[in-house]
Scaffold this motif. Structure first.
Motif, mmCIF file in Angstrom:
data_model
loop_
_atom_site.group_PDB
_atom_site.id
_atom_site.type_symbol
_atom_site.label_atom_id
_atom_site.label_comp_id
_atom_site.label_asym_id
_atom_site.label_seq_id
_atom_site.Cartn_x
_atom_site.Cartn_y
_atom_site.Cartn_z
ATOM 1 N N MET A 1 0.830 -1.204 0.000
ATOM 2 C CA MET A 1 0.000 0.000 0.000
ATOM 3 C C MET A 1 0.872 1.265 0.000
ATOM 4 O O MET A 1 0.595 2.207 -0.720
ATOM 5 N N GLU A 133 -4.736 -2.216 -7.473
ATOM 6 C CA GLU A 133 -3.718 -2.775 -6.576
ATOM 7 C C GLU A 133 -4.023 -2.451 -5.111
ATOM 8 O O GLU A 133 -3.957 -3.329 -4.234
ATOM 9 N N THR A 136 -6.942 -4.467 -3.842
ATOM 10 C CA THR A 136 -6.571 -5.876 -3.656
ATOM 11 C C THR A 136 -5.830 -6.067 -2.336
ATOM 12 O O THR A 136 -6.124 -6.990 -1.576
ATOM 13 N N ILE A 137 -4.888 -5.184 -2.054
ATOM 14 C CA ILE A 137 -4.140 -5.269 -0.791
ATOM 15 C C ILE A 137 -5.084 -5.113 0.395
ATOM 16 O O ILE A 137 -5.012 -5.858 1.371
ATOM 17 N N THR A 140 -8.049 -8.285 0.305
ATOM 18 C CA THR A 140 -7.716 -9.707 0.140
ATOM 19 C C THR A 140 -8.280 -10.596 1.242
ATOM 20 O O THR A 140 -8.857 -11.654 0.943
ATOM 21 N N GLY A 156 -6.202 -9.100 -8.104
ATOM 22 C CA GLY A 156 -4.877 -8.484 -8.189
ATOM 23 C C GLY A 156 -4.326 -8.364 -9.594
ATOM 24 O O GLY A 156 -3.496 -7.502 -9.873
ATOM 25 N N THR A 160 -0.116 -9.754 -8.912
ATOM 26 C CA THR A 160 -0.008 -10.913 -8.019
ATOM 27 C C THR A 160 1.352 -11.595 -8.088
ATOM 28 O O THR A 160 1.638 -12.475 -7.282
ATOM 29 N N THR A 163 3.694 -7.033 -6.082
ATOM 30 C CA THR A 163 3.273 -6.192 -4.959
ATOM 31 C C THR A 163 2.170 -6.782 -4.088
ATOM 32 O O THR A 163 2.127 -6.520 -2.887
ATOM 33 N N THR A 164 1.253 -7.553 -4.665
ATOM 34 C CA THR A 164 0.176 -8.131 -3.844
ATOM 35 C C THR A 164 0.455 -9.577 -3.445
ATOM 36 O O THR A 164 -0.359 -10.190 -2.753
ATOM 37 N N VAL A 167 0.509 -10.417 0.550
ATOM 38 C CA VAL A 167 -0.789 -10.455 1.232
ATOM 39 C C VAL A 167 -1.620 -11.650 0.758
ATOM 40 O O VAL A 167 -2.350 -12.261 1.541
#
Length: 200
Positions: A1, A133, A136-137, A140, A156, A160, A163-164, A167
């Motif tokens: 984030m 993004e 998604t963070i 999730t 994501g 995926t 960055t994601t 998580v």
């Protein structure tokens, strides 16, 4: 984030710099400069994909499942963005599909959209894919509990694989993390193919 917020901050600083006239016209007036930067970005993406042999091996090992998930996630992105475009006056249906074809890969997608569809479309693409993004963070855990392990992977998109991923791994486990990496890799490869087809 935090990384997404930093990117948004840099984007806003760029807007302010361009608007204030602080940036020399030699930079702002050169359309081909962004094109050369795009070529460099595509080259770096190629290096990252080619250098990640583990992700490619995992994709080959997963066979059909490894390809079906990103294809379904990609189709959902295109259909969702197209449906939103029908309800908005800001973009045409074709441009809405193109924004969805960014698949969360905001850095590459926004440059492609700017080059082929104009600055306004590039800005919409950047903001839509950064928002994807960030959501998604943030969502999730809820997505995994309410809709199943594949839901955050689909949400994501291309993120995926980087960055994601953390998580997603934390909420759905290692097996699905492998699928997440494959999903991100396949969708990242599709961005520079599908967006030019839609906007070219």
């Amino acid at each position: 984030m935090k990384g997404s917020l930093i990117l948004v901050a840099w984007f806003v600083l760029g807007i302010l710099a361009g608007y204030s006239g602080w940036v020399p016209e030699m930079v702002t007036g050169q359309d081909h400069l962004a094109l050369y930067i795009l070529y460099g970005l595509l080259f770096l993406v190629g290096i990252c994909v080619g250098g990640d042999t583990r992700a490619i091996r995992n994709m080959l090992r997963m066979k059909a499942k490894g390809v079906v998930v990103p294809l379904v996630a990609g189709a959902g992105s295109l259909l969702g963005a197209g449906a939103l475009a029908l309800g908005l006056d800001a973009v045409s249906l074709r441009e809405g599909f193109a924004v969805g074809a960014g698949f969360g890969y905001y850095s590459l997608a926004s440059v492609l959209a700017s080059q082929m569809g104009g600055t306004e479309l590039g800005t919409i693409t950047l903001l839509a894919n950064i928002l994807r993004e960030v959501l998604t963070i943030a969502l999730t855990p809820l997505l995994a509990r309410g809709m199943g392990e594949l839901a955050p992977i689909a949400a994501g998109g291309a993120t995926t694989m980087d960055t994601t991923l953390a998580v997603i791994h934390r909420n759905v486990g290692a097996t699905y993390a492998v699928i997440a990496v494959i999903n991100g890799l396949v969708l990242s490869l599709l961005v520079p193919v599908i967006m030019p087809l839609l906007l070219g």
